[in-house]
Write an enzyme that holds these catalytic residues in place. Structure first.
Site, PDB file in Angstrom:
ATOM      1  N   HIS A 160       0.673  97.235  59.660  1.00 42.23           N
ATOM      2  CA  HIS A 160       1.955  97.881  59.850  1.00 42.23           C
ATOM      3  C   HIS A 160       3.098  96.855  59.746  1.00 42.23           C
ATOM      4  O   HIS A 160       2.881  95.651  59.918  1.00 42.23           O
ATOM      5  CB  HIS A 160       2.008  98.545  61.223  1.00 42.23           C
ATOM      6  CG  HIS A 160       1.150  99.779  61.317  1.00 42.23           C
ATOM      7  ND1 HIS A 160       1.108 100.575  62.426  1.00 42.23           N
ATOM      8  CD2 HIS A 160       0.291 100.336  60.420  1.00 42.23           C
ATOM      9  CE1 HIS A 160       0.278 101.581  62.214  1.00 42.23           C
ATOM     10  NE2 HIS A 160      -0.240 101.464  61.002  1.00 42.23           N
ATOM     11  N   GLU A 174       5.679  96.128  61.658  1.00 41.22           N
ATOM     12  CA  GLU A 174       6.009  95.308  62.834  1.00 41.22           C
ATOM     13  C   GLU A 174       5.030  94.144  62.955  1.00 41.22           C
ATOM     14  O   GLU A 174       5.409  93.030  63.298  1.00 41.22           O
ATOM     15  CB  GLU A 174       5.944  96.148  64.118  1.00 41.22           C
ATOM     16  CG  GLU A 174       6.905  97.330  64.154  1.00 41.22           C
ATOM     17  CD  GLU A 174       6.276  98.594  63.602  1.00 41.22           C
ATOM     18  OE1 GLU A 174       5.588  98.529  62.556  1.00 41.22           O
ATOM     19  OE2 GLU A 174       6.481  99.658  64.196  1.00 41.22           O
ATOM     20  N   CYS A 207       4.195 102.717  66.420  1.00 42.07           N
ATOM     21  CA  CYS A 207       3.022 103.467  66.875  1.00 42.07           C
ATOM     22  C   CYS A 207       2.627 102.989  68.276  1.00 42.07           C
ATOM     23  O   CYS A 207       2.820 101.821  68.623  1.00 42.07           O
ATOM     24  CB  CYS A 207       1.855 103.304  65.904  1.00 42.07           C
ATOM     25  SG  CYS A 207       1.215 101.625  65.780  1.00 42.07           S
ATOM     26  N   ASP A 221       4.568 118.996  25.985  1.00 40.94           N
ATOM     27  CA  ASP A 221       4.996 117.605  25.759  1.00 40.94           C
ATOM     28  C   ASP A 221       3.867 116.581  25.722  1.00 40.94           C
ATOM     29  O   ASP A 221       4.111 115.426  25.358  1.00 40.94           O
ATOM     30  CB  ASP A 221       5.974 117.169  26.869  1.00 40.94           C
ATOM     31  CG  ASP A 221       7.224 118.041  26.933  1.00 40.94           C
ATOM     32  OD1 ASP A 221       7.512 118.706  25.921  1.00 40.94           O
ATOM     33  OD2 ASP A 221       7.885 118.046  27.981  1.00 40.94           O
ATOM     34  N   GLY A 233       8.389 121.698  34.508  1.00 40.15           N
ATOM     35  CA  GLY A 233       9.462 122.432  33.864  1.00 40.15           C
ATOM     36  C   GLY A 233      10.104 123.427  34.816  1.00 40.15           C
ATOM     37  O   GLY A 233       9.771 123.494  36.007  1.00 40.15           O
TER      38      GLY A 233
HETATM   39  N1  LIG Z   1      14.201 119.082  31.532  1.00 32.07           N
HETATM   40  C1  LIG Z   1      13.199 118.805  32.311  1.00 32.07           C
HETATM   41  O1  LIG Z   1      13.387 118.191  33.373  1.00 32.07           O
HETATM   42  C2  LIG Z   1      11.840 119.224  31.926  1.00 32.07           C
HETATM   43  C3  LIG Z   1      11.674 120.067  30.874  1.00 32.07           C
HETATM   44  N2  LIG Z   1      10.441 120.466  30.522  1.00 32.07           N
HETATM   45  C4  LIG Z   1      10.357 121.411  29.396  1.00 32.07           C
HETATM   46  O2  LIG Z   1      10.061 122.682  29.944  1.00 32.07           O
HETATM   47  C5  LIG Z   1       9.217 123.395  29.045  1.00 32.07           C
HETATM   48  C6  LIG Z   1       7.934 123.780  29.765  1.00 32.07           C
HETATM   49  O3  LIG Z   1       8.353 124.634  30.747  1.00 32.07           O
HETATM   50  P1  LIG Z   1       7.461 125.293  31.828  1.00 32.07           P
HETATM   51  O4  LIG Z   1       6.485 126.205  31.190  1.00 32.07           O
HETATM   52  O5  LIG Z   1       8.440 125.823  32.794  1.00 32.07           O
HETATM   53  O6  LIG Z   1       6.596 124.069  32.446  1.00 32.07           O
HETATM   54  P2  LIG Z   1       5.969 123.903  33.885  1.00 32.07           P
HETATM   55  O7  LIG Z   1       5.654 122.468  34.039  1.00 32.07           O
HETATM   56  O8  LIG Z   1       6.839 124.500  34.902  1.00 32.07           O
HETATM   57  O9  LIG Z   1       4.600 124.712  33.812  1.00 32.07           O
HETATM   58  C7  LIG Z   1       4.583 126.084  34.067  1.00 32.07           C
HETATM   59  C8  LIG Z   1       3.169 126.562  34.217  1.00 32.07           C
HETATM   60  O10 LIG Z   1       2.624 126.084  35.420  1.00 32.07           O
HETATM   61  C9  LIG Z   1       1.543 126.925  35.760  1.00 32.07           C
HETATM   62  N3  LIG Z   1       1.481 127.283  37.161  1.00 32.07           N
HETATM   63  C10 LIG Z   1       0.373 127.212  37.928  1.00 32.07           C
HETATM   64  N4  LIG Z   1       0.604 127.693  39.132  1.00 32.07           N
HETATM   65  C11 LIG Z   1       1.870 128.093  39.138  1.00 32.07           C
HETATM   66  C12 LIG Z   1       2.662 128.717  40.133  1.00 32.07           C
HETATM   67  N5  LIG Z   1       2.192 129.008  41.337  1.00 32.07           N
HETATM   68  N6  LIG Z   1       3.908 129.028  39.811  1.00 32.07           N
HETATM   69  C13 LIG Z   1       4.411 128.715  38.597  1.00 32.07           C
HETATM   70  N7  LIG Z   1       3.700 128.120  37.621  1.00 32.07           N
HETATM   71  C14 LIG Z   1       2.438 127.831  37.903  1.00 32.07           C
HETATM   72  C15 LIG Z   1       1.759 128.219  34.982  1.00 32.07           C
HETATM   73  O11 LIG Z   1       0.719 128.334  34.031  1.00 32.07           O
HETATM   74  P3  LIG Z   1      -0.611 129.118  34.477  1.00 32.07           P
HETATM   75  O12 LIG Z   1      -0.163 130.466  34.931  1.00 32.07           O
HETATM   76  O13 LIG Z   1      -1.472 129.102  33.283  1.00 32.07           O
HETATM   77  O14 LIG Z   1      -1.167 128.310  35.596  1.00 32.07           O
HETATM   78  C16 LIG Z   1       3.086 128.036  34.302  1.00 32.07           C
HETATM   79  O15 LIG Z   1       3.153 128.647  33.044  1.00 32.07           O
HETATM   80  C17 LIG Z   1       8.972 122.487  27.871  1.00 32.07           C
HETATM   81  O16 LIG Z   1       9.920 122.798  26.900  1.00 32.07           O
HETATM   82  C18 LIG Z   1       9.256 121.126  28.418  1.00 32.07           C
HETATM   83  O17 LIG Z   1       9.670 120.225  27.438  1.00 32.07           O
HETATM   84  C19 LIG Z   1       9.330 120.070  31.183  1.00 32.07           C
HETATM   85  C20 LIG Z   1       9.433 119.207  32.250  1.00 32.07           C
HETATM   86  C21 LIG Z   1      10.709 118.718  32.705  1.00 32.07           C
HETATM   87  N1  LIG Z   2       2.982 102.451  58.818  1.00 27.37           N
HETATM   88  C1  LIG Z   2       3.382 102.236  60.087  1.00 27.37           C
HETATM   89  C2  LIG Z   2       3.150 103.165  61.140  1.00 27.37           C
HETATM   90  N2  LIG Z   2       2.485 104.300  60.897  1.00 27.37           N
HETATM   91  C3  LIG Z   2       2.167 105.237  62.002  1.00 27.37           C
HETATM   92  O1  LIG Z   2       1.037 104.754  62.711  1.00 27.37           O
HETATM   93  C4  LIG Z   2       0.019 105.747  62.741  1.00 27.37           C
HETATM   94  C5  LIG Z   2      -1.356 105.101  62.890  1.00 27.37           C
HETATM   95  O2  LIG Z   2      -1.583 104.222  61.823  1.00 27.37           O
HETATM   96  P1  LIG Z   2      -3.067 103.675  61.513  1.00 27.37           P
HETATM   97  O3  LIG Z   2      -3.665 103.301  62.839  1.00 27.37           O
HETATM   98  O4  LIG Z   2      -2.838 102.504  60.597  1.00 27.37           O
HETATM   99  O5  LIG Z   2      -3.826 104.787  60.859  1.00 27.37           O
HETATM  100  C6  LIG Z   2       0.257 106.523  61.449  1.00 27.37           C
HETATM  101  O6  LIG Z   2      -0.305 107.811  61.536  1.00 27.37           O
HETATM  102  C7  LIG Z   2       1.775 106.602  61.445  1.00 27.37           C
HETATM  103  O7  LIG Z   2       2.245 107.590  62.356  1.00 27.37           O
HETATM  104  N3  LIG Z   2       3.584 102.875  62.381  1.00 27.37           N
HETATM  105  C8  LIG Z   2       4.151 101.698  62.679  1.00 27.37           C
HETATM  106  O8  LIG Z   2       4.405 101.415  63.844  1.00 27.37           O
HETATM  107  N4  LIG Z   2       4.434 100.824  61.680  1.00 27.37           N
HETATM  108  C9  LIG Z   2       4.062 101.021  60.414  1.00 27.37           C
HETATM  109  O9  LIG Z   2       4.306 100.143  59.567  1.00 27.37           O
HETATM  110 ZN   LIG Z   3       2.200 100.461  64.117  1.00 27.35          ZN
END
Ligand SMILES: NC(=O)C1=CN([C@@H]2O[C@H](COP(=O)(O)OP(=O)(O)OC[C@H]3O[C@@H](n4cnc5c(N)ncnc54)[C@H](OP(=O)(O)O)[C@@H]3O)[C@@H](O)[C@H]2O)C=CC1
Ligand SMILES: Nc1c(N[C@@H]2O[C@H](COP(=O)(O)O)[C@@H](O)[C@H]2O)[nH]c(=O)[nH]c1=O
Ligand SMILES: [Zn+2]
Length: 382
Positions: A68, A70, A93, A221, A319
């Site tokens: 941790h 500390e 902790c 993509d 997306g």
């Molecule tokens: N501008 C930006 O920041 C970004 C843009 N893009 C662009 O977006 C487009 C793709 O879009 P998009 O289809 O929206 O991509 P997403 O990454 O949002 O994927 C959507 C798919 O995720 C699956 N999915 C699974 N579980 C769920 C859920 N509970 N709810 C919703 N979706 C779920 C679905 O397919 P299934 O039902 O089969 O599971 C759904 O069709 C592309 O053109 C890409 O280039 C992509 C990323 C970032």
């Molecule tokens: N990383 C971090 C903390 N982490 C805290 O300590 C808990 C126990 O950690 P562990 O025993 O390692 O599993 C962990 O669940 C979280 O709440 N605490 C701190 O004092 N300092 C630290 O840097």
């Molecule tokens: Zn600690």
């Protein structure tokens, strides 16, 4: 201990505390993404006995979550910690999860003879949750809590969300054109942001425990979803694809590279077993969750599962479809909207779905940053 400021200035204890807490928080930020399931904490030991404060030592939670922060800082300070002030971004902790890993930070702080303790945010974990406070009081160690509380809460959002809700915090990042478009369903990939903005996004990736997309993004993509900044390549987080029916092609890059960077695919319980076999043959891990009312993989269940696996912070780069579904399920803790001003290509997919637009009314816009030609806007759950 000096109570006067330099050159006759009134002593500003709160200002000094904020200055060193800012450093503690910056130290914690550095190891974000490396310490899950533990929080990435930062800590600074400061000698305040002279006219001007002197930093004796600093520490951050180490990769894998231990030691941790500390412990690192106190070990580096040694005897110089006696009477000094300890700044720590998270409540120390009071118990440990494993007997083999030494005493709690509360014990270490008392044993080191720390004279004053300054904490940013409380740790709701059963290993902390106020248990150390009484011991500090009994040992005569005054404590100031809530120093830079907003910044501390941001640093530890993932840990606090996982402990209190059982799931990781979710940051949704979406890039859009000035017309509000995020992608192209039919044409080639829309390039929205410039090089500097992309580099910043890679730093954000490195600071997350996992990057998540929907299968729509994989199909459109074929992204790598890794960190490609020079020197930070080893900081690529786990990749997660939400893919209800296992449509992810076994030839996609997140699959073929799954032995180098872990890829977890969250599918619904009804997805075909043959498709699972083709993916696991490449080292992908397939996780099953229930289907929701629309037949898609249940997002609340998926996130609970990720929380159980120790993931504290998810960076969603999917997306608009997945972003909107997360918003609908009230699973967006932070929204980062990047408006790109150097768009290449024709878009036809709007970035903000209705649920996300609606959720934005319940989030606070807390920062805006111009990065090259592109504008980053940050919203967070209040
Ligand atoms: N501008 C930006 O920041 C970004 C843009 N893009 C662009 O977006 C487009 C793709 O879009 P998009 O289809 O929206 O991509 P997403 O990454 O949002 O994927 C959507 C798919 O995720 C699956 N999915 C699974 N579980 C769920 C859920 N509970 N709810 C919703 N979706 C779920 C679905 O397919 P299934 O039902 O089969 O599971 C759904 O069709 C592309 O053109 C890409 O280039 C992509 C990323 C970032
Ligand atoms: N990383 C971090 C903390 N982490 C805290 O300590 C808990 C126990 O950690 P562990 O025993 O390692 O599993 C962990 O669940 C979280 O709440 N605490 C701190 O004092 N300092 C630290 O840097
Ligand atoms: Zn600690």
């Amino acid at each position: 201990m000096s109570t006067s400021g330099t050159a006759g200035q009134p002593f500003d204890r709160a200002g000094r505390d904020e200055r060193f807490m800012r450093l503690a928080i910056a130290l914690g930020e550095r190891n974000l993404g490396l310490t899950w399931p533990n929080p990435s904490v930062g800590s600074v030991v400061v000698d305040e006995s002279g006219d001007a404060p002197v930093i004796m030592a600093q520490g951050a939670t180490q990769p894998g979550g231990r030691p941790h922060a500390e412990r690192v800082a106190l070990a580096a300070a040694g005897e110089r910690a006696r009477g000094a002030t300890l700044y720590v971004s998270l409540e120390p902790c009071a118990t440990r999860s494993s007997r083999d890993d030494g005493p709690s930070c509360t014990d270490l702080i008392v044993a080191a003879g720390i004279g004053r303790l300054v904490v940013s945010v409380a740790d709701p974990s059963p290993h902390a949750a106020g248990q150390g406070l009484e011991r500090f009081e009994r040992s005569g160690i005054p404590m100031t809590a809530g120093c830079l509380a907003d910044e501390g809460a941001r640093l530890h959002r993932g840990h606090i969300t996982r402990v209190s809700k059982g799931r990781p915090a979710v940051t949704v990042k979406l890039a859009r054109s000035t017309e509000g478009l995020a992608g192209s369903r039919h044409g080639p990939r829309l390039m929205l942001t410039g090089e500097i903005a992309n580099a910043k996004v890679h730093v954000m990736r490195a600071h997350a425990d996992a990057i998540m997309v929907g299968v729509g993004t994989v199909l459109a993509d074929d992204p790598l979803l890794n960190v490609r900044l020079p020197g930070l390549e080893s900081r690529s987080p786990v990749r997660i694809v939400v893919d209800s029916n296992l449509r992810t092609p076994p030839t996609s890059r997140v699959v073929t590279g799954a032995r180098e960077i872990p890829t977890w695919i969250v599918a619904s319980v009804t997805a075909p077993v043959d498709a699972e076999k083709a993916l696991t043959a490449h080292g992908v891990e397939v996780m099953r969750v229930s289907a929701d009312e629309t037949g898609r993989a249940s997002l609340p269940e998926a996130l609970q599962l990720l929380g159980a696996r120790g993931i504290t912070q998810v960076f969603c780069e999917g997306g608009p479809d997945l972003a909107d579904a997360l918003a609908k399920a009230d699973l967006v803790d932070e929204l980062v909207l990047v408006t790109g001003r150097s768009v290449r290509g024709q878009g036809d997919v709007p970035a903000l779905g209705l649920s996300l637009q609606d959720r934005m009314d319940h989030l606070d816009l807390w920062a805006e940053e111009q990065i090259g030609p592109d504008l980053f806007m940050f919203w967070e759950r209040p």
